[in-house]
Motif scaffolding. Sequence first.
Motif, PDB file in Angstrom:
ATOM      1  N   VAL A   1       0.819  -1.157   0.030  1.00  0.00           N
ATOM      2  CA  VAL A   1       0.178  -0.039   0.080  1.00  0.00           C
ATOM      3  C   VAL A   1       0.885   1.223  -0.117  1.00  0.00           C
ATOM      4  O   VAL A   1       1.834   1.281   0.667  1.00  0.00           O
ATOM      5  N   VAL A   2       0.824   2.238  -0.759  1.00  0.00           N
ATOM      6  CA  VAL A   2       1.497   3.242  -1.063  1.00  0.00           C
ATOM      7  C   VAL A   2       0.306   4.624  -0.666  1.00  0.00           C
ATOM      8  O   VAL A   2      -0.605   4.568  -1.371  1.00  0.00           O
ATOM      9  N   SER A   3       0.826   5.409   0.378  1.00  0.00           N
ATOM     10  CA  SER A   3       0.191   6.494   0.661  1.00  0.00           C
ATOM     11  C   SER A   3       0.991   7.777   0.443  1.00  0.00           C
ATOM     12  O   SER A   3       2.139   8.000   0.655  1.00  0.00           O
ATOM     13  N   ILE A   4       0.375   8.787  -0.539  1.00  0.00           N
ATOM     14  CA  ILE A   4       0.919   9.837  -1.063  1.00  0.00           C
ATOM     15  C   ILE A   4       0.590  11.175  -0.405  1.00  0.00           C
ATOM     16  O   ILE A   4      -0.797  11.340  -0.491  1.00  0.00           O
TER      17      ILE A   4
ATOM     18  N   ILE B   1      -1.102   8.573  11.490  1.00  0.00           N
ATOM     19  CA  ILE B   1      -2.676   8.156  11.750  1.00  0.00           C
ATOM     20  C   ILE B   1      -3.030   7.345  10.610  1.00  0.00           C
ATOM     21  O   ILE B   1      -3.611   6.201  10.499  1.00  0.00           O
ATOM     22  N   MET B   2      -2.343   7.509   9.377  1.00  0.00           N
ATOM     23  CA  MET B   2      -2.429   6.627   8.082  1.00  0.00           C
ATOM     24  C   MET B   2      -2.031   5.287   8.182  1.00  0.00           C
ATOM     25  O   MET B   2      -2.430   4.406   7.805  1.00  0.00           O
ATOM     26  N   GLY B   3      -0.796   5.370   9.182  1.00  0.00           N
ATOM     27  CA  GLY B   3      -0.413   3.996   9.509  1.00  0.00           C
ATOM     28  C   GLY B   3      -1.227   2.923  10.081  1.00  0.00           C
ATOM     29  O   GLY B   3      -1.283   1.774   9.849  1.00  0.00           O
ATOM     30  N   SER B   4      -1.772   3.661  11.246  1.00  0.00           N
ATOM     31  CA  SER B   4      -2.708   3.068  11.926  1.00  0.00           C
ATOM     32  C   SER B   4      -3.805   2.615  11.304  1.00  0.00           C
ATOM     33  O   SER B   4      -4.147   1.348  11.167  1.00  0.00           O
ATOM     34  N   LEU B   5      -4.441   3.327  10.289  1.00  0.00           N
ATOM     35  CA  LEU B   5      -5.761   3.185   9.591  1.00  0.00           C
ATOM     36  C   LEU B   5      -5.370   1.948   8.774  1.00  0.00           C
ATOM     37  O   LEU B   5      -6.145   0.962   8.439  1.00  0.00           O
ATOM     38  N   ILE B   6      -4.165   2.059   7.968  1.00  0.00           N
ATOM     39  CA  ILE B   6      -3.805   1.107   6.869  1.00  0.00           C
ATOM     40  C   ILE B   6      -3.526  -0.409   7.704  1.00  0.00           C
ATOM     41  O   ILE B   6      -4.007  -1.368   7.116  1.00  0.00           O
ATOM     42  N   LYS B   7      -2.736  -0.280   8.839  1.00  0.00           N
ATOM     43  CA  LYS B   7      -2.433  -1.573   9.298  1.00  0.00           C
ATOM     44  C   LYS B   7      -3.468  -2.174  10.204  1.00  0.00           C
ATOM     45  O   LYS B   7      -3.610  -3.399  10.255  1.00  0.00           O
ATOM     46  N   GLN B   8      -4.267  -1.485  10.965  1.00  0.00           N
ATOM     47  CA  GLN B   8      -5.325  -1.734  11.887  1.00  0.00           C
ATOM     48  C   GLN B   8      -6.731  -1.938  11.475  1.00  0.00           C
ATOM     49  O   GLN B   8      -7.351  -2.726  11.926  1.00  0.00           O
ATOM     50  N   TRP B   9      -6.910  -1.099  10.339  1.00  0.00           N
ATOM     51  CA  TRP B   9      -8.380  -1.311   9.822  1.00  0.00           C
ATOM     52  C   TRP B   9      -8.381  -1.759   8.581  1.00  0.00           C
ATOM     53  O   TRP B   9      -9.203  -2.828   7.951  1.00  0.00           O
ATOM     54  N   VAL B  10      -7.711  -1.408   7.454  1.00  0.00           N
ATOM     55  CA  VAL B  10      -7.438  -1.874   5.997  1.00  0.00           C
ATOM     56  C   VAL B  10      -6.745  -3.348   5.802  1.00  0.00           C
ATOM     57  O   VAL B  10      -7.480  -4.310   5.455  1.00  0.00           O
TER      58      VAL B  10
ATOM     59  N   TYR C   1       2.426  -4.084   3.429  1.00  0.00           N
ATOM     60  CA  TYR C   1       3.763  -3.511   3.580  1.00  0.00           C
ATOM     61  C   TYR C   1       3.352  -1.892   3.181  1.00  0.00           C
ATOM     62  O   TYR C   1       2.906  -1.774   2.006  1.00  0.00           O
ATOM     63  N   HIS C   2       3.161  -0.894   4.010  1.00  0.00           N
ATOM     64  CA  HIS C   2       2.963   0.368   3.895  1.00  0.00           C
ATOM     65  C   HIS C   2       4.044   1.202   3.833  1.00  0.00           C
ATOM     66  O   HIS C   2       4.968   1.348   4.336  1.00  0.00           O
ATOM     67  N   VAL C   3       3.846   1.990   2.483  1.00  0.00           N
ATOM     68  CA  VAL C   3       5.071   2.955   2.207  1.00  0.00           C
ATOM     69  C   VAL C   3       4.385   4.285   2.013  1.00  0.00           C
ATOM     70  O   VAL C   3       2.968   4.392   1.684  1.00  0.00           O
ATOM     71  N   THR C   4       4.915   5.492   2.627  1.00  0.00           N
ATOM     72  CA  THR C   4       4.505   6.667   2.351  1.00  0.00           C
ATOM     73  C   THR C   4       5.343   7.522   1.475  1.00  0.00           C
ATOM     74  O   THR C   4       6.321   7.258   1.723  1.00  0.00           O
ATOM     75  N   VAL C   5       4.942   8.661   0.876  1.00  0.00           N
ATOM     76  CA  VAL C   5       5.632   9.350   0.062  1.00  0.00           C
ATOM     77  C   VAL C   5       5.601  10.879   0.771  1.00  0.00           C
ATOM     78  O   VAL C   5       4.586  11.367   0.698  1.00  0.00           O
TER      79      VAL C   5
ATOM     80  N   SER D   1       4.784  -5.411  13.329  1.00  0.00           N
ATOM     81  CA  SER D   1       5.354  -4.516  12.135  1.00  0.00           C
ATOM     82  C   SER D   1       5.092  -3.027  12.493  1.00  0.00           C
ATOM     83  O   SER D   1       4.450  -2.618  13.281  1.00  0.00           O
ATOM     84  N   ARG D   2       5.658  -2.212  11.985  1.00  0.00           N
ATOM     85  CA  ARG D   2       5.707  -0.886  12.059  1.00  0.00           C
ATOM     86  C   ARG D   2       4.525  -0.267  11.147  1.00  0.00           C
ATOM     87  O   ARG D   2       3.964  -0.762  10.375  1.00  0.00           O
ATOM     88  N   ASP D   3       3.739   0.622  11.638  1.00  0.00           N
ATOM     89  CA  ASP D   3       2.568   1.091  11.060  1.00  0.00           C
ATOM     90  C   ASP D   3       2.784   1.760   9.617  1.00  0.00           C
ATOM     91  O   ASP D   3       2.205   1.662   8.827  1.00  0.00           O
ATOM     92  N   VAL D   4       4.177   2.337   9.431  1.00  0.00           N
ATOM     93  CA  VAL D   4       4.561   2.803   8.296  1.00  0.00           C
ATOM     94  C   VAL D   4       6.155   2.020   8.207  1.00  0.00           C
ATOM     95  O   VAL D   4       6.782   2.321   8.785  1.00  0.00           O
ATOM     96  N   ASP D   5       6.028   0.994   6.986  1.00  0.00           N
ATOM     97  CA  ASP D   5       7.099   0.164   6.984  1.00  0.00           C
ATOM     98  C   ASP D   5       8.310   0.953   6.138  1.00  0.00           C
ATOM     99  O   ASP D   5       9.640   0.509   6.380  1.00  0.00           O
ATOM    100  N   CYS D   6       8.081   1.904   5.366  1.00  0.00           N
ATOM    101  CA  CYS D   6       9.146   2.555   4.289  1.00  0.00           C
ATOM    102  C   CYS D   6       8.706   4.045   3.839  1.00  0.00           C
ATOM    103  O   CYS D   6       7.450   4.213   3.645  1.00  0.00           O
ATOM    104  N   VAL D   7       9.587   5.181   4.111  1.00  0.00           N
ATOM    105  CA  VAL D   7       9.296   6.533   3.877  1.00  0.00           C
ATOM    106  C   VAL D   7      10.057   6.747   2.661  1.00  0.00           C
ATOM    107  O   VAL D   7      11.279   6.622   2.612  1.00  0.00           O
TER     108      VAL D   7
END
Length: 496
Positions: free
Chosen positions: A116-119, A223-232, A239-243, A265-271
């Motif tokens: 999952v990529v969050s921009i 917050i996006m990390g919690s939403l992606i990992k704990q709800w979605v 594997y959660h990526v943020t830009v 895992s971390r809420d955000v795996d890679c920035v």
Amino acid sequence: MSRFSGVLQLTDLDDFISPSQECIKPVEIKKEKSGTGSKVKIQEDGSYFQIEEDGSAQKLQKVEITLADCLACSGCITTAESVLVTQQSQEELLRVFAENRKLKLEGKLDDVKIIVVSISMQPLLSLSVKYNLLPNQCAAKLITYFKELGADIVVDMAIADDFALLEAQKEFIKRYRATESDGEKYLLPMLASSCPGWVCYAEKTHGSYILPYISTTKSPQQIMGSLIKQWVGKNQRIYHVTVMPCYDKKLEASREDFFSQESNSRDVDCVITAIELDQMLANESVSLKDLHDSKFSQPWLNFHGDDVYPYLLKHAGSGSGGYSDHIFRYAAKELFGITLNEIQYKNLRNPDFKEAILERDGKILLRFAIANGFKNIQNFVQKLKRGKSQYHYVEVMACPSGCLNGGAQVRPKEGISAKEIVTELEKMFYDLPLCSPDDNKSVKMLYDCWLGGQDTDKACAMLHTKYHAVEKTINALNIKWLSIKLVLSTYGSSKS
């Protein structure tokens, strides 16, 4: 540039704090022992070789300092460009994409991760300027790029931005109305917490004194990390990526506070930052203009549908999230019954330190400020420690001009000044349609379905965090270090 001494020194930098340049982590450098002495030569590719008197050469290993080492260290305070991050790099991201493709080809579907990529908004605008695209066009093409790499879901971070503003406004009212709640003291002014460079500085330099003033509301990234990992992605391999526009977001994502025992895992795996993403495109000879348009997903509504073309919106106020404006308006209405259509800021020392005041019958009801850049932050903190701060809330951002001018935004082209780029980014941002987090139906749904309400223990756990003072450590093995790369990158960051 100042004179040289035991360590390289820099002056006139607004995003560089140097109470000391001492890294407290002892580092063992593996090399051959020599009784006759040796020299070190730097090759064109940046590698280092130890040259012996007999002409033989040995390549020296790079010293690696992990994010955990950096966060635990009280020695230096700089931008996160000084840290070699092994799990927060474009190389690591590309490795994960490649590994996922290999597992799919081998039929090992149980081991495949959902990527999952969050921009976020600011790097989108930075890349829009670089590639001469409209923001929505740039977003649509970035979605395509990530999906071609192997991303399963690409989302924007508007929903996390809205959560952050709504939680911050509630927290401010709570602090304003009560000096104590549940045995914990709430202090004013409340200071924004979405900038990890500022938070890291506060933890390491001012510790327990300043931390109670900092908002407990998580940044939109987390917050996006919690939403992606704990709800979605609950019970799934995500594997959660943020830009993001800032290298310090890598440090934020690596905090132990944002490690979930439930998902291990971390809420955000890679920035990945804007400048790194630009490098990835350049390395692969990809031009965003040549890619077709794709849609953002909304997995919190329906995991396999509801894709929409990008339609970027802005919040009223600064390009750093609009915290000061939003909370100011909400507090004026909630506390004093005053509806504000416009907020007037007055520049103080410089355009990066400005204040807004709400008055009635000659009495000041609210005094808010925006403080960008470490020089302004230092001046404000010193006033606060001397008991001379009159503010109720301060939007604090480490970078001059705020997040639109983040240290990891795409560098200006030759012949274009940093000021011109910032002006262009601000114009692009302010030209976007206006929105209010109160109108986001998805946020209202998630408060009920995901968090069980707005003031539940789960909402507090998912949307708030704590900060920790880093105690100064005296270590006989302290090492003073500062690489030329750090000097150049920090200098470039301060001017970009």
